[in-house]
Structures are given as C-alpha cells and as structure tokens.
Design a protein around this motif. Sequence first.
Motif, PDB file in Angstrom:
ATOM      1  N   PHE A  24       0.836  -1.204   0.000  1.00 48.55           N
ATOM      2  CA  PHE A  24       0.000   0.000   0.000  1.00 48.55           C
ATOM      3  C   PHE A  24       0.874   1.258   0.000  1.00 48.55           C
ATOM      4  N   GLY A  55      -8.006   9.821   9.390  1.00 48.99           N
ATOM      5  CA  GLY A  55      -7.631   8.474   8.933  1.00 48.99           C
ATOM      6  C   GLY A  55      -6.537   8.629   7.895  1.00 48.99           C
ATOM      7  N   GLY A  57      -3.545   7.421   7.471  1.00 54.84           N
ATOM      8  CA  GLY A  57      -2.741   6.296   6.975  1.00 54.84           C
ATOM      9  C   GLY A  57      -1.278   6.678   6.851  1.00 54.84           C
ATOM     10  N   GLN A  60      -0.001  10.376   2.457  1.00 58.81           N
ATOM     11  CA  GLN A  60       0.188  10.999   1.138  1.00 58.81           C
ATOM     12  C   GLN A  60      -0.720  12.204   0.933  1.00 58.81           C
ATOM     13  N   TRP A  61      -1.980  12.111   1.447  1.00 59.71           N
ATOM     14  CA  TRP A  61      -2.885  13.264   1.317  1.00 59.71           C
ATOM     15  C   TRP A  61      -2.442  14.380   2.270  1.00 59.71           C
ATOM     16  N   ASP A  76      -4.938   9.131  12.958  1.00 54.95           N
ATOM     17  CA  ASP A  76      -5.200   7.739  12.574  1.00 54.95           C
ATOM     18  C   ASP A  76      -5.189   6.898  13.849  1.00 54.95           C
ATOM     19  N   ILE A  77      -5.825   5.742  13.774  1.00 55.75           N
ATOM     20  CA  ILE A  77      -5.880   4.865  14.946  1.00 55.75           C
ATOM     21  C   ILE A  77      -4.672   3.932  15.002  1.00 55.75           C
ATOM     22  N   ARG A  81       1.369   3.193  11.366  1.00 57.27           N
ATOM     23  CA  ARG A  81       1.219   4.080  10.193  1.00 57.27           C
ATOM     24  C   ARG A  81       1.585   5.521  10.562  1.00 57.27           C
ATOM     25  N   ALA A 102      -5.679   8.845  17.337  1.00 55.99           N
ATOM     26  CA  ALA A 102      -7.028   8.947  17.915  1.00 55.99           C
ATOM     27  C   ALA A 102      -7.974   8.129  17.059  1.00 55.99           C
ATOM     28  N   SER A 103      -9.111   7.773  17.668  1.00 61.06           N
ATOM     29  CA  SER A 103     -10.167   7.127  16.909  1.00 61.06           C
ATOM     30  C   SER A 103     -11.087   8.235  16.370  1.00 61.06           C
ATOM     31  N   GLU A 105     -14.097   8.168  15.955  1.00 63.69           N
ATOM     32  CA  GLU A 105     -15.352   8.188  16.721  1.00 63.69           C
ATOM     33  C   GLU A 105     -15.211   9.046  17.964  1.00 63.69           C
ATOM     34  N   SER A 121     -11.378   7.149   2.101  1.00 64.17           N
ATOM     35  CA  SER A 121     -11.290   5.697   2.231  1.00 64.17           C
ATOM     36  C   SER A 121     -11.088   5.229   3.678  1.00 64.17           C
ATOM     37  N   VAL A 122     -11.922   5.740   4.564  1.00 64.37           N
ATOM     38  CA  VAL A 122     -11.802   5.396   5.986  1.00 64.37           C
ATOM     39  C   VAL A 122     -13.140   5.072   6.640  1.00 64.37           C
ATOM     40  N   THR A 126     -15.534   2.374  10.148  1.00 61.11           N
ATOM     41  CA  THR A 126     -15.905   2.988  11.438  1.00 61.11           C
ATOM     42  C   THR A 126     -17.414   2.895  11.684  1.00 61.11           C
TER      43      THR A 126
HETATM   44  C1  LIG Z   1      -7.608   2.305   3.607  1.00 61.90           C
HETATM   45  S1  LIG Z   1      -6.687   3.236   4.753  1.00 61.90           S
HETATM   46  C2  LIG Z   1      -6.791   4.867   4.039  1.00 61.90           C
HETATM   47  C3  LIG Z   1      -5.714   5.769   4.559  1.00 61.90           C
HETATM   48  C4  LIG Z   1      -5.608   7.116   3.844  1.00 61.90           C
HETATM   49  N1  LIG Z   1      -6.755   7.965   4.075  1.00 61.90           N
HETATM   50  C5  LIG Z   1      -5.401   6.896   2.365  1.00 61.90           C
HETATM   51  O1  LIG Z   1      -6.209   7.382   1.559  1.00 61.90           O
HETATM   52  O2  LIG Z   1      -4.422   6.239   1.998  1.00 61.90           O
HETATM   53  C6  LIG Z   1      -7.794   3.369   6.140  1.00 61.90           C
HETATM   54  C7  LIG Z   1      -7.132   4.062   7.331  1.00 61.90           C
HETATM   55  O3  LIG Z   1      -8.129   4.331   8.317  1.00 61.90           O
HETATM   56  C8  LIG Z   1      -7.571   4.096   9.600  1.00 61.90           C
HETATM   57  N2  LIG Z   1      -8.700   3.861  10.523  1.00 61.90           N
HETATM   58  C9  LIG Z   1      -9.574   2.842  10.509  1.00 61.90           C
HETATM   59  N3  LIG Z   1     -10.493   2.971  11.473  1.00 61.90           N
HETATM   60  C10 LIG Z   1     -10.198   4.129  12.116  1.00 61.90           C
HETATM   61  C11 LIG Z   1     -10.785   4.814  13.214  1.00 61.90           C
HETATM   62  N4  LIG Z   1     -11.860   4.345  13.825  1.00 61.90           N
HETATM   63  N5  LIG Z   1     -10.224   5.970  13.625  1.00 61.90           N
HETATM   64  C12 LIG Z   1      -9.105   6.454  12.994  1.00 61.90           C
HETATM   65  N6  LIG Z   1      -8.505   5.845  11.942  1.00 61.90           N
HETATM   66  C13 LIG Z   1      -9.045   4.696  11.514  1.00 61.90           C
HETATM   67  C14 LIG Z   1      -6.661   2.891   9.382  1.00 61.90           C
HETATM   68  O4  LIG Z   1      -5.708   2.750  10.403  1.00 61.90           O
HETATM   69  C15 LIG Z   1      -6.056   3.225   8.031  1.00 61.90           C
HETATM   70  O5  LIG Z   1      -4.890   3.971   8.147  1.00 61.90           O
END
Ligand SMILES: C[S@@+](CC[C@H](N)C(=O)[O-])C[C@H]1O[C@@H](n2cnc3c(N)ncnc32)[C@H](O)[C@@H]1O
Length: 256
Positions: A24, A55, A57, A60-61, A76-77, A81, A102-103, A105, A121-122, A126
Amino acid sequence: MPETDKIEIPDRLLRRLSANDTGFLQRVYSSGLDKYRKHLGRIGFVDKDRILDAGCGFGQWTFAMAQTSTQVVGVDIDSERLSVSAQLASINDFKNVEFCRASLEDIPNCEETFDAIFCYSVVYLTDYHKVFRNFFRLLRKGGDLYICTNGPGWYLYNIIQQPNPSTDFHPRRYGIRTFWNALTHKRKGFSPSTGACIMTPTGTKRALDRSGFEVVTLGAEGTVTTGDRHTIPPAPNYNARYMGLVNVFELIARKP
Ligand SMILES: C[S@@+](CC[C@H](N)C(=O)[O-])C[C@H]1O[C@@H](n2cnc3c(N)ncnc32)[C@H](O)[C@@H]1O
C-alpha cells in the motif's frame, strides 16, 4: 514546506511493515504527490488555515495538503502508520504537519478548530454515524467535509477481480465478509481482516443530514468539483459502477 513531488521512503521504514502495508505504502507514493494535489484542487481543499486529514494512513494526502494549506493535522488509529508518516515528514522536511493517534469516533477537544476535514477511504471501517457527529463538532461554522467511501460495487469487485492481494490480505475474503456484515447488520469492529460496512450515496447523505451537515455535491470518486475549481478535469481512479452496483463515491458536505 517542500514543493518536491517525490517523497523519499528509506528502506528501513519498509522493513517493519506487513506485506499489505508495504504494498500500500509503495503504491500510494509511486507517482508522487501531483495527482493528490490535483484532486484537492478540484474539490477546493486548498488555501485552508487548518485541515484535518481524518484516517491519514501513510500521509500521502496530508503531505499534498501541507503543500497548499497552512497547517495540517493527520489523525489515525494505527500507531505504526502514524510513526511512518511522522518519519516521512521529518525526512522530507514538512514542518506544517502534525500526526496524532485517535479514533475518529472519539477525537478529544479540538471543538470548532478546523476549517476543513478530509476523509478518504476510511469511514467504511468505522461507526460512521458517530464519526459524522464528531466531525460536525470539530468543524468551524461554514467548514467543509470531504468523504470518499465505498458502495457495494467495490466489494463485488474485490470478490471477482481480487485487486492487490498479499500474504496477509485476501480481497475475496474481505469482500465476502463485508457482504456478510451487511446481512447481519454489523455496526462495529470493521477491519481489513473482518470486512468493512457497505455504504450507499443515499444512506451516507441521510446520516450526514442527521448530523447537521448540508450535502453540497455527491458523485463517483474523482468527479465532484466545487466553487471556482470546475476547470480541473475529473480524474477518477475507479469506474462509477461495477456490474451495475455503485462503486467508490465521494461527496462534500458543509456545516451551516
Ligand atoms: C484504507 S486506509 C486509508 C488511509 C488514507 N486515508 C489513504 O487514503 O491512503 C484506512 C485508514 O483508516 C484508519 N482507521 C480505521 N479505522 C479508524 C478509526 N476508527 N479511527 C481512525 N482511523 C481509523 C486505518 O488505520 C487506516 O490507516
């Protein structure tokens, strides 16, 4: 902040990651930051004071936003990452970004401190009803929220086409588990191994309306535009539908 398009990724950062995460990370940085900046320009997420990359990750954004806005916070949780993102920021000399664990939520404090929230993409991982209420609290009045998420077509595509498999990620299993989650009305505990939740444009809009947002525009991924950004052409990464089902879609909502 650096204007460079290429992000340097030392090998030592890759060695610690799982096969799926390594693939990824390499994919998202393979063609530089330009395509991310263009996407942000098209949706009007530039020249902001303080943006949240929800979120984030591998960042890159976050880095593309840092090149066009004053301050960016990546949340991000996943601490691994975040650690990679923070090291990439330092190696590549990004000074206007910070990363916090942080989460979505439950992001504490920060009430009305962001003029934009970007979330790519997050939310399908959740409890998105809760997340939208939280985003509403974090945004300043008049602030914009961008969401990109997955419809049922994406999971059917995973089952049939099996994109980007790795030793620790099985797209077909992921797709099947996600349809199972939908059938059993699962609302929590989503992940790449347990499957996601299936979202639809109508359901997502309804959830945003209930959280107090006004949805400004909605369409297939890579196609929505705002304000004076209409001159930037659409650049979708996915087909709008897969076998007739809504695939990846995006929207912009505003806090009135
Ligand atoms: C598919 S990746 C996308 C990451 C980034 N936004 C991107 O476009 O590449 C999903 C990301 O959401 C994060 N994530 C998932 N559930 C989450 C939550 N409840 N709170 C915060 N981050 C979360 C994951 O750890 C992961 O880094």
